[in-house]
Motif scaffolding. Structure first.
Motif, PDB file in Angstrom:
ATOM      1  N   ILE B 127       8.517  -1.093   7.233  1.00  0.00           N
ATOM      2  CA  ILE B 127       8.870  -2.415   6.717  1.00  0.00           C
ATOM      3  C   ILE B 127       8.524  -3.498   7.741  1.00  0.00           C
ATOM      4  O   ILE B 127       7.882  -4.507   7.410  1.00  0.00           O
ATOM      5  N   GLU B 128       8.908  -3.294   8.997  1.00  0.00           N
ATOM      6  CA  GLU B 128       8.616  -4.326   9.996  1.00  0.00           C
ATOM      7  C   GLU B 128       7.122  -4.385  10.308  1.00  0.00           C
ATOM      8  O   GLU B 128       6.570  -5.458  10.535  1.00  0.00           O
ATOM      9  N   GLY B 129       6.482  -3.233  10.342  1.00  0.00           N
ATOM     10  CA  GLY B 129       5.092  -3.201  10.786  1.00  0.00           C
ATOM     11  C   GLY B 129       4.112  -3.696   9.747  1.00  0.00           C
ATOM     12  O   GLY B 129       3.128  -4.358  10.091  1.00  0.00           O
ATOM     13  N   THR B 130       4.319  -3.366   8.475  1.00  0.00           N
ATOM     14  CA  THR B 130       3.328  -3.726   7.468  1.00  0.00           C
ATOM     15  C   THR B 130       3.890  -4.573   6.340  1.00  0.00           C
ATOM     16  O   THR B 130       3.131  -5.256   5.667  1.00  0.00           O
ATOM     17  N   GLY B 131       5.175  -4.512   6.053  1.00  0.00           N
ATOM     18  CA  GLY B 131       5.739  -5.273   4.957  1.00  0.00           C
ATOM     19  C   GLY B 131       5.679  -4.561   3.631  1.00  0.00           C
ATOM     20  O   GLY B 131       6.120  -5.095   2.624  1.00  0.00           O
ATOM     21  N   ALA B 132       5.110  -3.348   3.574  1.00  0.00           N
ATOM     22  CA  ALA B 132       5.016  -2.614   2.317  1.00  0.00           C
ATOM     23  C   ALA B 132       6.237  -1.718   2.162  1.00  0.00           C
ATOM     24  O   ALA B 132       6.631  -1.034   3.109  1.00  0.00           O
ATOM     25  N   ALA B 138       1.579   2.299   2.893  1.00  0.00           N
ATOM     26  CA  ALA B 138       1.448   1.720   4.227  1.00  0.00           C
ATOM     27  C   ALA B 138       0.660   2.640   5.143  1.00  0.00           C
ATOM     28  O   ALA B 138      -0.140   2.180   5.964  1.00  0.00           O
TER      29      ALA B 138
END
Lengths: 151, 181, 117
Positions: B127-132, B138
């Motif tokens: 969630i933090e790294g890609t937003g997916a 992701a």
């Protein structure tokens, strides 16, 4: 009966295809666009879109589907998907590296517009997979017709 | 997990029918049964992405196989095994089976307890790294996008290979071949 | 042995595919064997990834889902790629089979060897 009804399968199959093929196509588009939120993604969505065209081809015969989506345009669209995927990867070099997710902080996770370049990459992959599969199908079909004419 | 064993048993039965039945069209339909069971097993094992892709790809593969085998009257003719084929097959598969059983004993995690030393990173940071929110998406499009690039290359090569194999031979080329003979 | 039973059943499926590839004479049967072996490999990777009582690797906006409760997502990504490549290679095998049929008029590989000379 019009000329359209000479080829392909029976009238029942044609009517059902006419009713459902749009829904199949829309389902493929939905799977592609929501690939970063729900199960699915470019691979599955691309194959579903290709299957909707295969459905038209099988039910109505080759001439009708050739008018919608011909063999020349499949190769163009497949190349377009590949170029789009590579262009997204190369654009990341400007910000951090190959395949850098440069759009990422925009958008809230869980919404449709989020996750940076992942939806765009999904669209590119779906174009490549769908057009590739449909090109393979058309090639196998046309050679069979060529063989039956030879006999 | 009794449904898992029932479905794998169904798949084994379907594959036995597929390789032993005489009619080729029935064999292709039995392969469809195997793929459908595989898709439901993926759903039971909590892999909805893979299940969706598997069922769609299964439909496409069955359509392609049927178009390849249908309308060919000679295709219905039964061809048996190779000479010594059954004995060689049983010997080789028995060898593979024994070696794999020995390997399973030592080097494999128990069913239901995966080794998460590397892949624990992905759910924790997706969630933090890609937003997916879809972790598999992701991974294939952000963390391991090189894999997807290689996959696109292989797919392109396969499409070009099919187009090359299936292109109708030109007349000029046939004349050249006859001249050279 | 009970904890290894799904792996063993999956291995049986793989061996059936390999047996078809080795012993059959019909090209379509050989392609079917390749497809079955490929399914068994995909199933094996997903079986390795399963965690007892785990969830699908998908987060939600309305529900709190712990990342520790998820099944292993990495083999899922690898298998997703492998399935599509499997379709492409299957299509290539079918194209080769159709081409051979057009040249020799049979799907039987032993007869093809006789007809070649």
């Amino acid at each position: 009966m019009s000329k359209e009804h000479d080829r392909g399968m029976t009238i029942i199959v044609k009517t059902v295809t006419r009713l459902t093929v749009g829904l199949i196509f829309l389902y493929g588009i939905y799977i592609i666009l929501h690939g970063h939120l729900t199960p699915g993604g470019g691979f599955a969505g691309g194959v579903i879109v290709a299957l909707s065209f295969i459905n038209v081809d099988l039910a109505f015969g080759g001439k009708v589907s050739d008018r919608i989506f011909s063999k020349g345009s499949t190769s163009v669209i497949e190349a377009l998907g590949g170029v789009m995927f590579l262009a997204l990867a190369l654009l990341g070099l400007q910000w951090g590296g190959f395949f850098d997710n440069f759009l990422h902080p925009d958008g809230e996770p869980g919404m449709l517009i989020s996750a940076g370049i992942i939806p765009l990459e999904n669209i590119a992959i779906s174009l490549k997979v769908g057009a590739g599969l449909f090109a393979i199908f058309l090639t196998l079909i046309t050679l069979q017709k060529f063989e039956s004419e030879k006999k | 997990m009794i449904e898992l064993y029932v479905l794998i048993g169904l798949m084994i039965a379907g594959s036995l029918i597929a390789i032993e039945v005489k009619n080729l069209l029935s064999a292709v339909v039995a392969v469809g049964v195997v793929g459908l069971g595989l898709s439901i097993i993926f759903l039971i094992l909590k892999a909805p992405d893979v299940a969706l892709t598997q069922i769609v790809v299964e439909i496409a593969a069955v359509v392609l196989l049927i178009r390849a085998t249908l309308n060919r009257d000679i295709a219905m003719k039964y061809c048996g095994n190779r000479p010594f084929g059954a004995i060689m097959g049983i010997l080789f598969t028995g060898f593979v089976f024994v070696i794999a059983l020995i390997t399973f004993k030592d080097g494999l995690n128990l069913f239901g307890a995966p080794l998460m030393t590397v892949s624990q990173f992905y759910p924790l940071n997706a969630i933090e790294g890609t937003g997916a929110t879809n972790v598999v998406s992701a991974i294939i499009l952000d963390y391991r996008a090189y894999d997807t690039l290689g996959e696109a290359t292989v797919l392109f090569t396969a499409v070009v290979g099919v187009l090359t194999v299936m292109r109708s031979p030109g007349k000029k080329k046939e004349e050249d071949l006859q001249d050279s003979k | 042995m009970d904890a290894y039973l799904p792996y063993v059943l999956c291995l049986v499926l793989f061996c059936i595919g390999i047996y078809a590839v080795i012993s059959k004479r019909n090209i379509i049967k050989i392609i079917i064997g390749v497809i079955i072996a490929e399914y068994a490999v995909n199933l094996f990777l997903i079986l390795v990834a399963y965690k007892a009582g785990g969830r699908s690797p998908i987060f939600s906006r309305t529900q709190e889902i712990l990342p520790e409760a998820m099944v292993d997502p990495l083999p899922h990504a690898l298998v997703l790629t492998s399935i599509v490549i499997g379709l492409a290679t299957t299509a290539f095998l079918i194209a080769l089979a159709v081409r051979l049929y057009g040249k020799y008029g049979t799907f039987d590989i032993s007869r093809m060897r006789e007809l070649r000379g």
